[in-house]
Design an enzyme around this catalytic site. Structure first.
Site, PDB file in Angstrom:
ATOM      1  N   ARG A  11       0.840  -1.207   0.000  1.00  0.00           N
ATOM      2  CA  ARG A  11       0.000   0.000   0.000  1.00  0.00           C
ATOM      3  C   ARG A  11       0.869   1.249   0.000  1.00  0.00           C
ATOM      4  O   ARG A  11       2.093   1.178   0.088  1.00  0.00           O
ATOM      5  CB  ARG A  11      -0.918  -0.001   1.227  1.00  0.00           C
ATOM      6  CG  ARG A  11      -0.170  -0.112   2.534  1.00  0.00           C
ATOM      7  CD  ARG A  11      -1.105  -0.282   3.709  1.00  0.00           C
ATOM      8  NE  ARG A  11      -0.371  -0.453   4.955  1.00  0.00           N
ATOM      9  CZ  ARG A  11      -0.942  -0.559   6.138  1.00  0.00           C
ATOM     10  NH1 ARG A  11      -2.252  -0.514   6.236  1.00  0.00           N
ATOM     11  NH2 ARG A  11      -0.214  -0.711   7.227  1.00  0.00           N
ATOM     12  N   VAL A  60      10.683  -7.875   7.249  1.00  0.00           N
ATOM     13  CA  VAL A  60      12.050  -7.465   6.911  1.00  0.00           C
ATOM     14  C   VAL A  60      12.841  -6.960   8.119  1.00  0.00           C
ATOM     15  O   VAL A  60      14.023  -6.636   7.995  1.00  0.00           O
ATOM     16  CB  VAL A  60      12.080  -6.415   5.778  1.00  0.00           C
ATOM     17  CG1 VAL A  60      11.662  -7.050   4.461  1.00  0.00           C
ATOM     18  CG2 VAL A  60      11.208  -5.212   6.108  1.00  0.00           C
ATOM     19  N   TYR A 151      11.475   7.869  15.466  1.00  0.00           N
ATOM     20  CA  TYR A 151      11.249   7.829  14.021  1.00  0.00           C
ATOM     21  C   TYR A 151      12.309   8.663  13.297  1.00  0.00           C
ATOM     22  O   TYR A 151      12.922   8.214  12.322  1.00  0.00           O
ATOM     23  CB  TYR A 151       9.850   8.362  13.713  1.00  0.00           C
ATOM     24  CG  TYR A 151       9.502   8.420  12.241  1.00  0.00           C
ATOM     25  CD1 TYR A 151       9.105   7.267  11.559  1.00  0.00           C
ATOM     26  CD2 TYR A 151       9.560   9.621  11.535  1.00  0.00           C
ATOM     27  CE1 TYR A 151       8.779   7.316  10.205  1.00  0.00           C
ATOM     28  CE2 TYR A 151       9.234   9.678  10.190  1.00  0.00           C
ATOM     29  CZ  TYR A 151       8.841   8.529   9.529  1.00  0.00           C
ATOM     30  OH  TYR A 151       8.521   8.572   8.193  1.00  0.00           O
ATOM     31  N   LYS A 155      15.205   7.324  10.621  1.00  0.00           N
ATOM     32  CA  LYS A 155      15.249   7.857   9.260  1.00  0.00           C
ATOM     33  C   LYS A 155      16.561   8.596   8.994  1.00  0.00           C
ATOM     34  O   LYS A 155      17.074   8.585   7.869  1.00  0.00           O
ATOM     35  CB  LYS A 155      14.048   8.769   9.013  1.00  0.00           C
ATOM     36  CG  LYS A 155      12.703   8.037   8.978  1.00  0.00           C
ATOM     37  CD  LYS A 155      12.658   7.003   7.861  1.00  0.00           C
ATOM     38  CE  LYS A 155      11.276   6.414   7.668  1.00  0.00           C
ATOM     39  NZ  LYS A 155      11.221   5.437   6.546  1.00  0.00           N
TER      40      LYS A 155
END
Length: 243
Positions: A11, A60, A151, A155
């Site tokens: 998605r 993963v 987060y 990143k």
């Protein structure tokens, strides 16, 4: 015909990338973790359009499952020419409320997964002296986001991985680049109110939110022969939010 493996592709940005690469004539491998129905529906739709598309289930964030996924990719397509590390999760929390479990899960899914996938993809790419690796970071990985410290850290780690791996693999004919999306209309921002979205649009110079297709277009370019002299770069697709 190039083969592309896209993680977290059932998605959002991943699905848009799968669609773009299928239309560009690539063999596409759609990785998903738990969204079986969405992944199979996307696969069926793209196959009806005449594309060669497969689904591969794997978490993963687990190196053993990544190993099996690339073994399957080898059987299906002879290897992975283009790897897009797109799988990711988000969470909004005050720093003082982030638990060990929150932190470890965020790093595992958003950063460690890319390390595991690159490690498995590289032998094939090195043998054929060609490869494209595209990591999906975020503008918050560039500037940091309040209430998204874990987060942002994950990143930002992807950006560091991109730059270092690009330096190491350049002579092997492999480019490694990073796309850093801004605010994109996906499930990740579904928790935001219409007022919050409006405020973000007003902060964005283009006056709009991005679409998954905007990100897929950048990926398609970075995977093309036209980008062979571009490596180690962070491409911001954010409407000018970060310059």
């Amino acid at each position: 015909m190039r083969s592309v493996l896209i993680t977290g592709a059932s998605r959002g940005i991943g699905a848009a990338a799968a669609t773009a690469f299928a239309r560009a004539g690539c063999r596409v491998m759609i990785n998903y973790c738990s969204s079986t129905d969405k992944a199979e529906e996307l696969c069926d739709r793209l196959r009806k359009g005449g594309s060669e598309v497969y689904t591969i289930q794997a978490d993963v964030s687990r190196p053993d499952e990544v190993r099996k996924m690339f073994f399957q990719a080898e059987k299906l397509c002879g290897g992975t020419d283009i790897l897009i590390n797109n799988a990711g999760i988000a969470q909004t929390k005050l720093f003082t409320d982030i638990t060990d479990e929150d932190w470890n899960r965020m790093i595992s899914v958003n950063l460690s997964s890319a390390f595991y996938c690159c490690r498995e993809a590289l032998p094939h790419m090195i043998r054929q002296h060609f490869g494209r690796i595209i990591n999906v970071s975020s503008m918050w990985g560039q500037i940091g986001g309040s209430c998204e410290v874990h987060y942002s850290a994950a990143k930002a780690g992807l950006i560091g991985l991109t730059k270092a791996l690009a330096m190491e693999e350049g002579l092997s004919g492999i480019t490694v680049n990073c796309v850093a999306p801004g605010v994109i209309e996906t499930d990740m921002i579904s928790h935001l109110s219409s007022e919050d979205k409006k405020a973000l649009m007003e902060e964005t110079p283009t006056g709009s939110l991005g679409t998954p297709e905007d990100i897929a277009g950048a990926m398609l370019f970075l995977a093309s022969d036209s980008s062979s002299f571009i490596t180690g770069q962070v491409i911001g697709v954010n409407g000018g939010f970060v310059v």
